[in-house]
Design a protein around this motif. Structure first.
Motif, PDB file in Angstrom:
ATOM      1  N   ASN A  24      -3.481  13.016  -1.821  1.00 21.98           N
ATOM      2  CA  ASN A  24      -3.416  12.125  -2.990  1.00 21.98           C
ATOM      3  C   ASN A  24      -4.223  10.847  -2.774  1.00 21.98           C
ATOM      4  O   ASN A  24      -4.931  10.390  -3.665  1.00 21.98           O
ATOM      5  CB  ASN A  24      -1.959  11.744  -3.290  1.00 21.98           C
ATOM      6  CG  ASN A  24      -1.153  12.915  -3.816  1.00 21.98           C
ATOM      7  OD1 ASN A  24      -1.716  13.876  -4.330  1.00 21.98           O
ATOM      8  ND2 ASN A  24       0.166  12.836  -3.702  1.00 21.98           N
ATOM      9  N   LYS A  25      -4.087  10.258  -1.584  1.00 26.24           N
ATOM     10  CA  LYS A  25      -4.754   8.969  -1.320  1.00 26.24           C
ATOM     11  C   LYS A  25      -6.273   9.123  -1.398  1.00 26.24           C
ATOM     12  O   LYS A  25      -6.955   8.297  -1.999  1.00 26.24           O
ATOM     13  CB  LYS A  25      -4.381   8.456   0.072  1.00 26.24           C
ATOM     14  CG  LYS A  25      -3.047   7.730   0.112  1.00 26.24           C
ATOM     15  CD  LYS A  25      -2.842   7.272   1.539  1.00 26.24           C
ATOM     16  CE  LYS A  25      -1.797   6.226   1.682  1.00 26.24           C
ATOM     17  NZ  LYS A  25      -1.557   5.879   3.068  1.00 26.24           N
ATOM     18  N   GLU A  26      -6.764  10.188  -0.792  1.00 26.18           N
ATOM     19  CA  GLU A  26      -8.212  10.425  -0.792  1.00 26.18           C
ATOM     20  C   GLU A  26      -8.708  10.618  -2.232  1.00 26.18           C
ATOM     21  O   GLU A  26      -9.754  10.071  -2.616  1.00 26.18           O
ATOM     22  CB  GLU A  26      -8.483  11.690   0.036  1.00 26.18           C
ATOM     23  CG  GLU A  26      -9.924  12.001   0.282  1.00 26.18           C
ATOM     24  CD  GLU A  26     -10.018  13.368   0.964  1.00 26.18           C
ATOM     25  OE1 GLU A  26      -9.804  13.420   2.185  1.00 26.18           O
ATOM     26  OE2 GLU A  26     -10.284  14.365   0.263  1.00 26.18           O
ATOM     27  N   ALA A  27      -7.946  11.358  -3.028  1.00 30.94           N
ATOM     28  CA  ALA A  27      -8.350  11.591  -4.431  1.00 30.94           C
ATOM     29  C   ALA A  27      -8.404  10.270  -5.188  1.00 30.94           C
ATOM     30  O   ALA A  27      -9.329  10.021  -5.958  1.00 30.94           O
ATOM     31  CB  ALA A  27      -7.376  12.563  -5.102  1.00 30.94           C
ATOM     32  N   SER A  67     -11.924   8.015  -6.894  1.00 35.61           N
ATOM     33  CA  SER A  67     -11.966   8.175  -8.353  1.00 35.61           C
ATOM     34  C   SER A  67     -11.832   6.840  -9.072  1.00 35.61           C
ATOM     35  O   SER A  67     -11.342   5.857  -8.517  1.00 35.61           O
ATOM     36  CB  SER A  67     -10.832   9.102  -8.806  1.00 35.61           C
ATOM     37  OG  SER A  67     -10.930  10.327  -8.134  1.00 35.61           O
ATOM     38  N   ASP A  68     -12.273   6.845 -10.346  1.00 38.01           N
ATOM     39  CA  ASP A  68     -12.174   5.641 -11.182  1.00 38.01           C
ATOM     40  C   ASP A  68     -10.915   5.682 -12.048  1.00 38.01           C
ATOM     41  O   ASP A  68     -10.231   4.683 -12.216  1.00 38.01           O
ATOM     42  CB  ASP A  68     -13.395   5.539 -12.104  1.00 38.01           C
ATOM     43  CG  ASP A  68     -14.691   5.552 -11.320  1.00 38.01           C
ATOM     44  OD1 ASP A  68     -14.899   4.621 -10.522  1.00 38.01           O
ATOM     45  OD2 ASP A  68     -15.492   6.502 -11.496  1.00 38.01           O
ATOM     46  N   VAL A 123      -4.713   1.672  -4.120  1.00 38.21           N
ATOM     47  CA  VAL A 123      -5.062   1.336  -5.512  1.00 38.21           C
ATOM     48  C   VAL A 123      -5.691  -0.056  -5.537  1.00 38.21           C
ATOM     49  O   VAL A 123      -5.140  -1.006  -4.980  1.00 38.21           O
ATOM     50  CB  VAL A 123      -3.814   1.402  -6.426  1.00 38.21           C
ATOM     51  CG1 VAL A 123      -4.131   0.873  -7.820  1.00 38.21           C
ATOM     52  CG2 VAL A 123      -3.284   2.833  -6.498  1.00 38.21           C
ATOM     53  N   THR A 124      -6.856  -0.141  -6.173  1.00 35.88           N
ATOM     54  CA  THR A 124      -7.590  -1.424  -6.236  1.00 35.88           C
ATOM     55  C   THR A 124      -7.953  -1.727  -7.692  1.00 35.88           C
ATOM     56  O   THR A 124      -7.628  -0.956  -8.600  1.00 35.88           O
ATOM     57  CB  THR A 124      -8.893  -1.346  -5.420  1.00 35.88           C
ATOM     58  OG1 THR A 124      -9.764  -0.431  -6.105  1.00 35.88           O
ATOM     59  CG2 THR A 124      -8.657  -0.892  -3.991  1.00 35.88           C
ATOM     60  N   LYS A 125      -8.715  -2.818  -7.862  1.00 34.41           N
ATOM     61  CA  LYS A 125      -9.177  -3.218  -9.204  1.00 34.41           C
ATOM     62  C   LYS A 125     -10.066  -2.153  -9.836  1.00 34.41           C
ATOM     63  O   LYS A 125     -10.241  -2.087 -11.042  1.00 34.41           O
ATOM     64  CB  LYS A 125      -9.979  -4.519  -9.101  1.00 34.41           C
ATOM     65  CG  LYS A 125      -9.132  -5.740  -8.859  1.00 34.41           C
ATOM     66  CD  LYS A 125      -9.979  -6.999  -9.064  1.00 34.41           C
ATOM     67  CE  LYS A 125      -9.181  -8.275  -9.048  1.00 34.41           C
ATOM     68  NZ  LYS A 125      -8.183  -8.377  -8.012  1.00 34.41           N
ATOM     69  N   PRO A 162      -0.205  -5.938  -7.656  1.00 35.11           N
ATOM     70  CA  PRO A 162      -0.200  -6.858  -8.791  1.00 35.11           C
ATOM     71  C   PRO A 162      -1.492  -6.740  -9.604  1.00 35.11           C
ATOM     72  O   PRO A 162      -2.563  -6.550  -9.040  1.00 35.11           O
ATOM     73  CB  PRO A 162      -0.101  -8.249  -8.135  1.00 35.11           C
ATOM     74  CG  PRO A 162       0.480  -7.994  -6.783  1.00 35.11           C
ATOM     75  CD  PRO A 162       0.057  -6.613  -6.381  1.00 35.11           C
ATOM     76  N   LYS A 163      -1.319  -6.845 -10.924  1.00 33.32           N
ATOM     77  CA  LYS A 163      -2.456  -6.821 -11.872  1.00 33.32           C
ATOM     78  C   LYS A 163      -3.156  -5.461 -11.934  1.00 33.32           C
ATOM     79  O   LYS A 163      -4.295  -5.360 -12.419  1.00 33.32           O
ATOM     80  CB  LYS A 163      -3.473  -7.917 -11.560  1.00 33.32           C
ATOM     81  CG  LYS A 163      -2.851  -9.308 -11.526  1.00 33.32           C
ATOM     82  CD  LYS A 163      -3.704 -10.296 -12.269  1.00 33.32           C
ATOM     83  CE  LYS A 163      -2.924 -11.553 -12.536  1.00 33.32           C
ATOM     84  NZ  LYS A 163      -3.533 -12.759 -12.153  1.00 33.32           N
TER      85      LYS A 163
END
Ligand code: NAD
Length: 276
Positions: free
Chosen positions: A66-69, A73-74, A96-98, A120-121
């Motif tokens: 899951n993490k690699e996927a 991905s966007d 998970v990032t911006k 957050p955000k």
């Protein structure tokens, strides 16, 4: 941003389905049929290999990771069962990032919960699709979370519109949408099967009966959507005085047909509120 530019942008994006089950596959196949996303830009994940052959057959990638996927991905469609989602959010939150637009299709899991479990955000949305997405005749709504940008909504609207009808909604309506449209294909399949049973009982071959039943519902649906007439107007139009159809309608009303359908939508809606 103009529509063409948005579509071009989407066609370059990578999509992940975390949870490679029925809903994920219906959406992935619909996107490919619509030509809005490239097959090798779609990755789906699951702990078992059950879905791997059907995904690889259509050119998508499959992984158990899951993490690699997510990292690659966007747009991430969270398409596991609602009770699995909390564990999955905990697992993927660190990556998970911006960059990521997180889109949950899970029934009954509130935006606030999703936002709290992710950094957050985080840009989070909820979508309620249905499986006719696979033939691009889906009916979906999307609900933007607190931190999504206007373009995120435009992207999701564009993607979902390629799978059928789609509109923006608010979270207060999403359980009702689940009860009507998310679960609705199952009511229609049951109706088609029951109508076909009626045809068989009266002497038609099964195959012909199923075709006639399905095409009749399809035709009636198209008339509602394309004429803009109220369904009851269309019903009145085919009930001649003393004719066959009004006799059938009387049978349906005696059996509580409308009440049953209203109860079905209510039952699924109430269940959606407690399922997660
Ligand atoms: P499904 O059981 O077919 O698919 C779930 C998938 O998740 C399976 O492939 C399973 O192997 C995988 N999975 C399980 N644990 C996992 C994990 N830890 N990490 C990654 N993958 C994991 O279920 P479905 O019907 O596709 O439903 C998925 C979601 O879609 C649900 O939340 C449901 O509420 C929503 N939804 C479904 C429909 C529908 O008609 N099926 C309609 C609207 C919304």
């Amino acid at each position: 941003m103009g529509d063409i530019t948005l579509k071009e942008k989407i066609s370059e994006m990578s999509l992940a389905f975390v949870g490679a089950g029925k809903m994920a596959q219906a959406m992935a196949k619909g996107f490919l049929a619509a030509g809005v996303v490239k097959a090798d830009h779609i990755t789906a994940t699951a702990p078992s290999c059950r879905s791997q052959p059907s995904l690889e057959d259509i050119g998508c990638q499959f992984t158990h990771n899951n993490k690699e996927a997510v990292e690659n991905s966007d747009i991430i469609f969270l398409s596991v069962k609602p009770h699995i989602l909390p564990g999955v959010l905990q697992e993927i939150a660190p990556v998970v990032t911006k960059r990521h637009l997180m889109v949950s299709v899970a029934a009954g899991v509130p935006l606030q919960f999703l936002e709290e479990k992710l950094p957050p955000k985080s840009r989070v949305m909820r979508v309620m699709p249905n499986t006719p997405c696979v033939v691009r005749q889906g009916a979906s709504v999307y609900v933007p979370g607190s931190h999504v940008e206007k373009e995120d909504s435009e992207i999701i609207k564009s993607l979902l519109s390629s799978l059928g009808y789609c509109s923006e909604s608010n979270e207060g309506m999403i359980s009702a949408v689940t009860g009507l449209a998310g679960s609705g294909p199952a009511y229609a399949f049951t109706a088609i099967d029951a109508l076909a049973d009626g045809g068989v009982k009266m002497g038609l071959p099964r195959e012909l009966s199923i075709k006639l039943a399905a095409q009749t519902l399809l035709g009636a649906s198209k008339m509602v959507l394309e004429t803009g007439k109220h369904p009851m107007q269309l019903k009145d139009d085919v009930c001649s005085p003393g004719g066959t159809t009004i006799y059938a309608i009387h049978k349906l009303e005696s059996g509580g047909f409308r009440n049953l359908l209203i109860d079905a939508v209510e039952g699924a809606c109430l269940r959606a509120d407690t399922i997660a």
